[in-house]
Structure formats: structure tokens, C-alpha cells
Design a protein around this motif. Structure first.
Motif, PDB file in Angstrom:
ATOM      1  N   LYS A  21       1.741   1.816  -3.554  1.00  0.00           N
ATOM      2  CA  LYS A  21       0.575   2.314  -4.291  1.00  0.00           C
ATOM      3  C   LYS A  21       0.355   3.806  -4.044  1.00  0.00           C
ATOM      4  CE  LYS A  21      -2.128  -1.954  -4.645  1.00  0.00           C
ATOM      5  NZ  LYS A  21      -3.319  -2.687  -4.172  1.00  0.00           N
ATOM      6  N   SER A  22       0.664   4.260  -2.821  1.00  0.00           N
ATOM      7  CA  SER A  22       0.450   5.673  -2.482  1.00  0.00           C
ATOM      8  C   SER A  22       1.414   6.601  -3.201  1.00  0.00           C
ATOM      9  CB  SER A  22       0.578   5.869  -0.965  1.00  0.00           C
ATOM     10  OG  SER A  22       1.933   5.740  -0.544  1.00  0.00           O
ATOM     11  N   TRP A  23       2.467   6.055  -3.777  1.00  0.00           N
ATOM     12  CA  TRP A  23       3.470   6.871  -4.475  1.00  0.00           C
ATOM     13  C   TRP A  23       3.170   7.068  -5.956  1.00  0.00           C
ATOM     14  CZ3 TRP A  23       8.225   3.741  -2.365  1.00  0.00           C
ATOM     15  CH2 TRP A  23       8.447   4.088  -1.028  1.00  0.00           C
ATOM     16  N   THR A  24       2.108   6.503  -6.451  1.00  0.00           N
ATOM     17  CA  THR A  24       1.860   6.542  -7.889  1.00  0.00           C
ATOM     18  C   THR A  24       1.747   7.970  -8.400  1.00  0.00           C
ATOM     19  OG1 THR A  24      -0.507   6.286  -7.495  1.00  0.00           O
ATOM     20  CG2 THR A  24       0.736   4.294  -7.956  1.00  0.00           C
ATOM     21  N   GLN A  25       2.331   8.192  -9.559  1.00  0.00           N
ATOM     22  CA  GLN A  25       2.295   9.491 -10.222  1.00  0.00           C
ATOM     23  C   GLN A  25       1.924   9.293 -11.686  1.00  0.00           C
ATOM     24  OE1 GLN A  25       5.690  12.027  -9.612  1.00  0.00           O
ATOM     25  NE2 GLN A  25       6.172  11.128  -7.625  1.00  0.00           N
TER      26      GLN A  25
ATOM     27  N   LYS B  91      -0.099   5.629 -14.739  1.00  0.00           N
ATOM     28  CA  LYS B  91       0.428   5.889 -13.399  1.00  0.00           C
ATOM     29  C   LYS B  91       1.572   4.927 -13.100  1.00  0.00           C
ATOM     30  CE  LYS B  91      -3.955   7.654 -11.593  1.00  0.00           C
ATOM     31  NZ  LYS B  91      -3.495   9.041 -11.475  1.00  0.00           N
TER      32      LYS B  91
ATOM     33  N   ASP C 223      11.874   6.649  -5.763  1.00  0.00           N
ATOM     34  CA  ASP C 223      11.016   6.334  -4.612  1.00  0.00           C
ATOM     35  C   ASP C 223      11.171   4.871  -4.204  1.00  0.00           C
ATOM     36  OD1 ASP C 223      10.016   8.899  -4.406  1.00  0.00           O
ATOM     37  OD2 ASP C 223       8.262   8.498  -5.664  1.00  0.00           O
TER      38      ASP C 223
ATOM     39  N   ASN D  10       0.816  -1.213   0.000  1.00  0.00           N
ATOM     40  CA  ASN D  10       0.000   0.000   0.000  1.00  0.00           C
ATOM     41  C   ASN D  10       0.849   1.261   0.000  1.00  0.00           C
ATOM     42  OD1 ASN D  10      -2.471  -1.324  -0.097  1.00  0.00           O
ATOM     43  ND2 ASN D  10      -2.617  -1.507   2.127  1.00  0.00           N
ATOM     44  N   THR D  11       2.025   1.194   0.621  1.00  0.00           N
ATOM     45  CA  THR D  11       2.938   2.341   0.593  1.00  0.00           C
ATOM     46  C   THR D  11       3.355   2.629  -0.842  1.00  0.00           C
ATOM     47  OG1 THR D  11       3.782   1.807   2.797  1.00  0.00           O
ATOM     48  CG2 THR D  11       5.160   3.226   1.411  1.00  0.00           C
TER      49      THR D  11
END
Length: 408
Positions: free
Chosen positions: A333-337, A342, A348, A330-331
Motif C-alpha cells: 500500500k505504501s508504494w502506491t503511485q 493509484k 516494485d 501495508n508495504t
């Protein structure tokens, strides 16, 4: 023709079986939307049954009973009449029918409900592919009522239903074991990857409390290198159907990858951005299916959806690293740009902070979690075999191809 059988419109069936139309032997009652539907349970309210709730087993709508609604008991047959799930059939639920479904009842005593349920289960594709309506599909009434139903003697129907119900019970029990073991794995990951084995002293770190003997490290410091990927041109047939295994992130289905999603040629490999990740390293989905992780047992070429992490095995056990990266899914996934496509930036990923026990403890943690995962995988394989057994039995028993012994 095999002795004891006769030719009918649907093929050969036993001589003592009848052939009837569904509309001749069943009645059906369409559900109606109740006056009051709530998202919380109130006294005297009943579950409001929808196709989604019966498929998932999650019931979050409740309704007041009024004279217009259609109630069902656990032995009733529920048939989806409207919507994308049209043709699906359920039993074993109590509550109030939504307006998109019907309750089916045998008209006569010579038709067993459970036998009828299993027969209808085999006709989902037929019903679902012949719906009428443009915006909302509906079951074709003419196809439903004219459907030919092979009808064995009642005792044989009951025995067929009993055999299939036994397999269904085994499937359900296996699924429950899988679910419980998955919950155990989740709890063990939380415990082992934050508190370790047998520790009593802990320290506060940027990733939370961990044992005093552990370190916090960046992924980049325990990896020898990171490998990017690419896809050979699909317009060049000579680039494909070679001997080099190649995969996208969607190919990750579990802990290990030991075969290619596709195979590319030497020419395809040389003329694309793909690269080979040596076996016994880690694959991380950094573009599509972000956060999926796997151990590649074989040397494999990867697409641009994946990043290969070549592990420094003097610093980290590659199976421990797999479990740790999975824990931080989940960490990632939270970094997606990105707007259209995406993804996670390489920088990162390299800077992802991880808990690092001493190597012997890493191995023990990996062994414990892997053992639980193997139990889950064994359960899945057992469930698949049971589902295949049931499929074969339904094809054989419901057509009379294979007979069951019963007391007349």
C-alpha cells in the motif's frame, strides 16, 4: 383464515393479540448536549453515547452529568432520531444520550421493553426511508407515533423476547470468538513469518531479524511470471455471460477465489487485455483495493486491477507465499503511485523482499496459519446462520405467525 387468527390493518394476527399505535403506548425523551464533553475519562463523568460509538463499541467521549441531560441504563431503549442512522435502535448501553437520539419508555406495564426493542428493530427501513428534513434527516413524528404495534399478552411478549435474546447471545459469543481468533492469527503471522518454528539463532537482514537458515528473496525470483489483466468492453453484450470466469480486485473476500465475479465469452477474452491466471497461484490487487491477496483455486481471467503471480513451486509453497504477501500488505500500500488511479508498479512488486524458509518449514507455517483461518471462516459461517435464524424468528414471532409456549 387460519382458526384462532383475525384480520387487521397489518395482516393476520392471533385473536388474543391487540393492535395499538406506538404513540399510545410509549413515551420518548430526546437527548441534550451536555455542557462539558471530554475525550478522556474523568471521575464522575459518564460515556457520551453517539450512534457511531454504539455501532462500533468504541467510546471516546465523556461528559459531566448535569440536570438537563438524559441518562440511560443498560435495559433502556435508545432510538436514533436524527442523522443518516435514523431509525436504528440499541439497548444494553449506559451513559448520556446525544441530542440526535431519544430514550423510549413503555407507558404501561403491559408492554415489555425487550419485546418493543425487537419490534422496533424490524422497522429500521421504514423509519430511515421516511425521514424529513433536507440537510439533516429526522424521524417523521407522525409515522413514529402512528406505527401499528401488534401486542401479545405480556407473558408471550416476554417469551418472544427471551427466545430472540438467546439467539442474540449466541451471535455475540460467536463474534467474540472470531475476534479472539483473528487476534491469534495476527500474532501467529508475526511470530511464524519472522521467527519461524523452533529456531534459536537469528541474523539481521534488510527486512529485519530472521532465522539463520532462511534467505531473503525478491518476489520475482520465486515467480515464473507475472500476469496483467483487462476488462472486455461493457458496451458489447456478446463479450459477457460466457463460460470463462473473470474478476476484479473487489471480488477478493478471503483466502480463496473459486468462482468468477462475472463470466466472459471467448470473444470477450480474445478482444480485451484480460489474461487467464492458472489455478493454484496468487492474485494480488495492484490498483484498486491495493494489497489484497488471494489464492485462485480455478483458472480465472483478471481485470486491470489485479496481477497474477505464477508461483515457482520448486522454490516456494504457494500457500506460504499467500501468507507472506498478506503480511506485507501495508508495504504494498505504501508504494502506491498515481493521481486519479493509484496503483503499484510491476517493478516494485517484483522487487518485494520476502523471508524464505526451506520448503518443509514453509508448508508447516502455511498449515498452521491456514488452520486458524479455517476456524475464523467456520465462525463467520456460524454467525451468518445465526443471524439468518434470528431474522426468520423475528418475522415469525413478532407477527404471531409462529407462537411460543408461555405460562399465563
Amino acid at each position: 383464515m387460519k382458526p384462532g387468527y383475525k384480520q387487521t390493518e397489518i395482516g393476520k394476527i392471533p385473536e388474543e393479540w391487540e393492535m395499538v399505535r406506538l404513540g399510545e403506548v410509549v413515551n420518548y425523551s430526546k437527548g441534550r448536549k451536555p455542557n462539558i464533553i471530554l475525550e478522556k475519562h474523568e471521575k464522575s463523568f459518564e460515556p457520551y453515547l453517539t450512534a457511531e460509538s454504539m455501532r462500533t463499541g468504541v467510546f471516546n467521549l465523556w461528559c459531566e452529568i448535569d440536570e438537563d441531560v438524559i441518562k440511560v441504563k443498560s435495559n433502556d431503549i435508545i432510538f436514533i432520531w436524527d442523522g443518516s442512522f435514523s431509525g436504528d435502535v440499541f439497548t444494553g448501553f449506559c451513559g448520556v444520550l446525544a441530542s440526535t437520539m431519544v430514550k423510549i419508555d413503555p407507558r404501561q406495564n403491559n408492554l415489555d421493553k425487550k419485546y418493543l426493542f425487537y419490534f422496533l428493530k424490524t422497522k429500521f427501513k421504514l423509519f430511515n426511508s421516511t425521514t424529513t428534513g433536507t440537510s439533516i434527516p429526522h424521524i417523521s413524528k407522525s409515522i413514529f407515533t402512528s406505527l401499528k404495534l401488534p401486542l401479545p399478552p405480556l407473558p408471550e411478549q416476554q417469551r418472544i423476547a427471551e427466545v430472540l435474546s438467546t439467539v442474540d447471545s449466541a451471535i455475540k459469543k460467536t463474534a467474540e470468538i472470531i475476534t479472539k481468533t483473528q487476534a491469534l492469527k495476527k500474532g501467529l503471522m508475526q511470530q511464524l513469518l519472522t521467527r519461524g518454528i523452533g529456531h534459536t539463532k537469528f541474523k539481521q537482514t534488510e527486512i529485519g531479524k530472521i532465522p539463520e537458515e532462511w534467505e531473503v528473496v525478491r518476489l520475482g525470483s520465486v515467480a515464473k511470471k507475472f500476469i496483467s489483466g483487462g476488462t472486455p468492453s461493457t458496451s458489447k453484450p456478446e463479450y459477457w455471460n460466457g463460460k470463462i470466469p473473470w474478476m476484479r480486485s473487489a471480488h477478493i473476500k478471503g483466502r480463496f477465489v473459486d468462482w468468477g465475479e462475472k463470466y466472459i465469452s471467448e470473444e470477450g477474452f480474445k478482444n480485451s487485455a484480460t489474461n487467464l491466471v492458472p489455478g493454484k497461484n496468487i492474485l494480488v490487487a495492484t490498483r484498486v483495493c491495493i494489497g489484497r491477496v488471494a489464492i485462485n483455486k480455478i483458472d480465472i481471467a483478471i481485470s486491470q486491477d489485479l496481477t497474477g503471480v505464477v508461483v515457482d513451486k520448486d522454490k516456494v509453497n504457494f500457500e506460504y507465499l499467500y501468507w507472506t504477501l498478506l503480511y506485507f500488505e501495508n508495504t504494498m500500500k505504501s508504494w502506491t503511485q498515481g493521481s486519479t488511479i493509484k496503483g503499484v508498479l510491476r517493478n516494485d512488486l517484483q522487487n518485494l523482499k520476502l523471508p524464505l524458509p526451506p520448503l518443509p518449514e514453509q508448508q508447516k507455517i502455511a498449515e498452521i496459519l491456514s488452520a486458524v483461518d479455517e476456524k475464523i471462516e467456520a465462525g463467520r459461517k456460524k454467525k451468518e446462520k445465526l443471524e439468518q435464524l434470528k431474522k426468520g424468528l423475528m418475522q415469525d414471532l413478532l407477527t404471531g405467525r409462529v407462537r411460543v409456549k408461555y405460562e399465563a
